[in-house]
Design a protein around this motif. Structure first.
Motif, mmCIF file in Angstrom:
data_model
loop_
_atom_site.group_PDB
_atom_site.id
_atom_site.type_symbol
_atom_site.label_atom_id
_atom_site.label_comp_id
_atom_site.label_asym_id
_atom_site.label_seq_id
_atom_site.Cartn_x
_atom_site.Cartn_y
_atom_site.Cartn_z
ATOM 1 N N LEU A 19 0.809 -1.219 0.000
ATOM 2 C CA LEU A 19 0.000 0.000 0.000
ATOM 3 C C LEU A 19 0.840 1.266 0.000
ATOM 4 C CD1 LEU A 19 -2.700 -1.093 2.621
ATOM 5 C CD2 LEU A 19 -2.675 -1.462 0.141
ATOM 6 N N THR A 20 2.156 1.133 0.109
ATOM 7 C CA THR A 20 3.046 2.287 0.175
ATOM 8 C C THR A 20 3.257 2.877 -1.213
ATOM 9 O OG1 THR A 20 4.199 1.345 2.071
ATOM 10 C CG2 THR A 20 5.333 3.086 0.862
ATOM 11 N N PRO A 21 3.106 4.187 -1.396
ATOM 12 C CA PRO A 21 3.340 4.786 -2.717
ATOM 13 C C PRO A 21 4.760 4.537 -3.208
ATOM 14 C CG PRO A 21 2.224 6.338 -1.271
ATOM 15 C CD PRO A 21 2.646 5.187 -0.411
ATOM 16 N N LYS A 22 4.879 4.221 -4.497
ATOM 17 C CA LYS A 22 6.200 4.052 -5.100
ATOM 18 C C LYS A 22 6.782 5.397 -5.524
ATOM 19 C CE LYS A 22 4.789 -0.485 -6.814
ATOM 20 N NZ LYS A 22 5.337 -1.122 -5.613
ATOM 21 N N ALA A 23 5.925 6.394 -5.633
ATOM 22 C CA ALA A 23 6.362 7.756 -5.961
ATOM 23 C C ALA A 23 5.439 8.723 -5.234
ATOM 24 C CB ALA A 23 6.335 7.965 -7.479
ATOM 25 N N ASN A 24 4.625 9.458 -5.957
ATOM 26 C CA ASN A 24 3.740 10.438 -5.334
ATOM 27 C C ASN A 24 2.458 9.787 -4.833
ATOM 28 O OD1 ASN A 24 5.506 12.573 -5.965
ATOM 29 N ND2 ASN A 24 4.671 12.683 -8.041
ATOM 30 N N PRO A 25 1.875 10.340 -3.773
ATOM 31 C CA PRO A 25 0.587 9.813 -3.288
ATOM 32 C C PRO A 25 -0.532 10.162 -4.252
ATOM 33 C CG PRO A 25 1.183 11.789 -2.086
ATOM 34 C CD PRO A 25 2.363 11.458 -2.951
ATOM 35 N N LEU A 26 -1.706 9.622 -4.001
ATOM 36 C CA LEU A 26 -2.860 9.915 -4.836
ATOM 37 C C LEU A 26 -3.168 11.406 -4.757
ATOM 38 C CD1 LEU A 26 -5.110 8.374 -6.508
ATOM 39 C CD2 LEU A 26 -6.546 8.699 -4.482
ATOM 40 N N PRO A 27 -3.275 12.076 -5.906
ATOM 41 C CA PRO A 27 -3.555 13.520 -5.863
ATOM 42 C C PRO A 27 -4.987 13.807 -5.454
ATOM 43 C CG PRO A 27 -3.519 12.743 -8.126
ATOM 44 C CD PRO A 27 -3.077 11.588 -7.283
ATOM 45 N N ALA A 28 -5.174 14.924 -4.811
ATOM 46 C CA ALA A 28 -6.519 15.353 -4.435
ATOM 47 C C ALA A 28 -7.365 15.545 -5.687
ATOM 48 C CB ALA A 28 -6.451 16.648 -3.634
ATOM 49 N N GLY A 29 -8.616 15.147 -5.606
ATOM 50 C CA GLY A 29 -9.511 15.324 -6.737
ATOM 51 C C GLY A 29 -9.492 14.187 -7.740
ATOM 52 N N SER A 30 -8.680 13.155 -7.507
ATOM 53 C CA SER A 30 -8.666 12.010 -8.418
ATOM 54 C C SER A 30 -10.036 11.348 -8.412
ATOM 55 C CB SER A 30 -7.611 10.988 -7.971
ATOM 56 O OG SER A 30 -7.701 9.814 -8.750
ATOM 57 N N ASN A 31 -10.542 11.001 -9.614
ATOM 58 C CA ASN A 31 -11.869 10.398 -9.683
ATOM 59 C C ASN A 31 -11.826 8.891 -9.894
ATOM 60 O OD1 ASN A 31 -11.052 10.257 -12.317
ATOM 61 N ND2 ASN A 31 -12.657 11.576 -13.149
ATOM 62 N N ILE A 32 -10.666 8.280 -9.753
ATOM 63 C CA ILE A 32 -10.560 6.838 -9.900
ATOM 64 C C ILE A 32 -11.041 6.152 -8.624
ATOM 65 C CG2 ILE A 32 -8.165 6.687 -9.080
ATOM 66 C CD1 ILE A 32 -7.722 4.571 -11.302
ATOM 67 N N ARG A 33 -11.825 5.098 -8.763
ATOM 68 C CA ARG A 33 -12.313 4.353 -7.604
ATOM 69 C C ARG A 33 -11.262 3.304 -7.223
ATOM 70 N NH1 ARG A 33 -16.928 1.439 -7.539
ATOM 71 N NH2 ARG A 33 -17.608 2.324 -5.566
ATOM 72 N N ILE A 34 -11.082 3.087 -5.923
ATOM 73 C CA ILE A 34 -10.024 2.211 -5.434
ATOM 74 C C ILE A 34 -10.594 1.233 -4.424
ATOM 75 C CG2 ILE A 34 -7.860 2.118 -4.108
ATOM 76 C CD1 ILE A 34 -7.163 4.857 -5.277
ATOM 77 N N ALA A 35 -10.255 -0.042 -4.591
ATOM 78 C CA ALA A 35 -10.615 -1.075 -3.620
ATOM 79 C C ALA A 35 -9.350 -1.810 -3.201
ATOM 80 C CB ALA A 35 -11.625 -2.056 -4.195
ATOM 81 N N VAL A 36 -9.207 -2.028 -1.914
ATOM 82 C CA VAL A 36 -8.067 -2.766 -1.372
ATOM 83 C C VAL A 36 -8.601 -3.894 -0.500
ATOM 84 C CG1 VAL A 36 -6.156 -2.667 0.280
ATOM 85 C CG2 VAL A 36 -6.386 -0.902 -1.479
ATOM 86 N N PHE A 37 -8.133 -5.106 -0.768
ATOM 87 C CA PHE A 37 -8.479 -6.280 0.022
ATOM 88 C C PHE A 37 -7.182 -6.794 0.637
ATOM 89 C CE2 PHE A 37 -11.450 -5.933 -3.522
ATOM 90 C CZ PHE A 37 -12.653 -5.806 -2.821
ATOM 91 N N ASN A 38 -7.092 -6.701 1.958
ATOM 92 C CA ASN A 38 -5.834 -6.928 2.659
ATOM 93 C C ASN A 38 -5.997 -7.966 3.767
ATOM 94 O OD1 ASN A 38 -3.013 -5.936 3.267
ATOM 95 N ND2 ASN A 38 -3.964 -5.547 5.245
ATOM 96 N N GLY A 39 -4.937 -8.698 4.017
ATOM 97 C CA GLY A 39 -4.920 -9.633 5.134
ATOM 98 C C GLY A 39 -4.412 -8.938 6.381
ATOM 99 N N ALA A 40 -5.229 -8.901 7.422
ATOM 100 C CA ALA A 40 -4.841 -8.182 8.639
ATOM 101 C C ALA A 40 -3.647 -8.827 9.334
ATOM 102 C CB ALA A 40 -6.024 -8.099 9.595
ATOM 103 N N ALA A 41 -3.377 -10.107 9.030
ATOM 104 C CA ALA A 41 -2.234 -10.793 9.634
ATOM 105 C C ALA A 41 -1.045 -10.868 8.691
ATOM 106 C CB ALA A 41 -2.643 -12.202 10.062
ATOM 107 N N ASP A 42 -1.075 -10.090 7.615
ATOM 108 C CA ASP A 42 0.004 -10.091 6.621
ATOM 109 C C ASP A 42 1.194 -9.296 7.157
ATOM 110 O OD1 ASP A 42 1.673 -9.824 4.437
ATOM 111 O OD2 ASP A 42 0.102 -9.181 3.054
ATOM 112 N N PRO A 43 2.337 -9.954 7.458
ATOM 113 C CA PRO A 43 3.485 -9.208 7.980
ATOM 114 C C PRO A 43 4.142 -8.315 6.937
ATOM 115 C CG PRO A 43 4.099 -11.480 7.572
ATOM 116 C CD PRO A 43 2.615 -11.398 7.356
ATOM 117 N N LEU A 44 3.834 -8.536 5.660
ATOM 118 C CA LEU A 44 4.405 -7.708 4.600
ATOM 119 C C LEU A 44 3.641 -6.400 4.427
ATOM 120 C CD1 LEU A 44 5.107 -10.496 1.954
ATOM 121 C CD2 LEU A 44 6.621 -9.615 3.736
ATOM 122 N N VAL A 45 2.429 -6.347 4.981
ATOM 123 C CA VAL A 45 1.627 -5.110 4.962
ATOM 124 C C VAL A 45 1.174 -4.859 6.396
ATOM 125 C CG1 VAL A 45 -0.309 -3.887 3.891
ATOM 126 C CG2 VAL A 45 0.857 -5.703 2.628
#
Length: 260
Positions: free
Chosen positions: A164-190
């Motif tokens: 989930l860490t940005p590789k460069a710049n974070p999401l800019p304000a006003g972006s209209n792209i929809r985003i879904a994240v499905f994450n494992g709460a016990a994932d040591p990599l996240v």
């Protein structure tokens, strides 16, 4: 469809009888050959929304090809793209890590690899001007989030157990792209700190996003092969059937809403 694909379909509860057309799609980026995998249901009238599928760090293997087929069964034209070139697949974590690091060493190059595949899908006669989304797993989850942050012309992106860490710049304000994240709460990599920082980023940008954190789920929780990988390579990964099935159900709603 090969035996592994049938096994994945059986575990996930999907029929293998849909009238699917699948084909290899070759294209070039910066003089290098790439091999994608296209799937669609030829019983459906065109045009249809397109969905790009970005592989785990293992490369474009049977698991990702099956995910493209599952999206085609839902009525989309799915293109599993090749981020490594020459259709390379890794068989060992050290090789997978090497492929992943090399592919992201130059972010502009990684973006070109994604965008050339996106353009291939956009030009396909069964997509032809329809909206498109991108879905990524593990390594691919990080890639699709990066493309969202970079302003790629997509209606939506969905990340499954990706960084989930940005590789460069974070999401800019006003972006209209929809985003879904499905994450494992016990994932040591996240870790939880990364999840919290991602929420702060999305909230600061006013993003239209959903983040689902599955209790007890590890990295790679959607992949039925993860338990074998954990045992063979002593990696903190594992399949979670409940999280896999719920995230797939939620993805279907997310894509449907994004394409309306």
């Amino acid at each position: 469809m090969n035996r592994y694909s049938i096994m994945v379909a059986a575990v996930l509860g999907f029929s293998t009888q849909a009238a699917l057309v699948t084909e290899s799609v070759g294209y070039q980026v910066d003089g290098q050959e790439f091999q994608g995998y296209l799937a669609f249901d030829d019983r459906l009238a065109s045009p249809l929304p397109g969905v790009l599928v970005v592989h785990e760090w293992w490369g474009l293997n049977d698991y990702i090809r099956r995910r493209a087929e599952m999206l085609a069964e839902l009525g989309y034209v799915a293109l599993a793209l090749d981020m490594y070139g020459d259709g390379r697949e890794a068989n060992h974590p050290s090789e997978a890590g090497e492929f992943a690091r090399a592919s992201l060493a130059s972010l502009p190059q990684a973006e070109r690899r994604f965008n050339v595949a996106r353009e291939q899908l956009a030009r396909h006669p069964r997509v032809a001007g329809s909206p498109m989304a991108a879905v990524g797993y593990c390594y691919g989850g990080g890639v699709v989030l990066h493309m969202a942050r970079s302003g790629a012309p997509l209606a939506a992106v969905a990340s499954f157990h990706g960084s989930l860490t940005p590789k460069a710049n974070p999401l800019p304000a006003g972006s209209n792209i929809r985003i879904a994240v499905f994450n494992g709460a016990a994932d040591p990599l996240v870790p939880a700190e990364q999840v919290a920082t991602f929420r702060q980023e999305m909230d600061a940008a006013g993003a239209d996003y959903v983040l689902v954190n599955y209790p007890g789920a590890l990295h790679a929780f959607t992949n039925p092969d993860a338990d074998r990988v954990a045992a063979e390579f002593k990696m903190p990964v594992g399949y979670d059937e409940a999280a896999d099935q719920d995230s797939w159900r939620q993805l279907q709603t997310f894509l449907k809403d994004s394409f309306e």
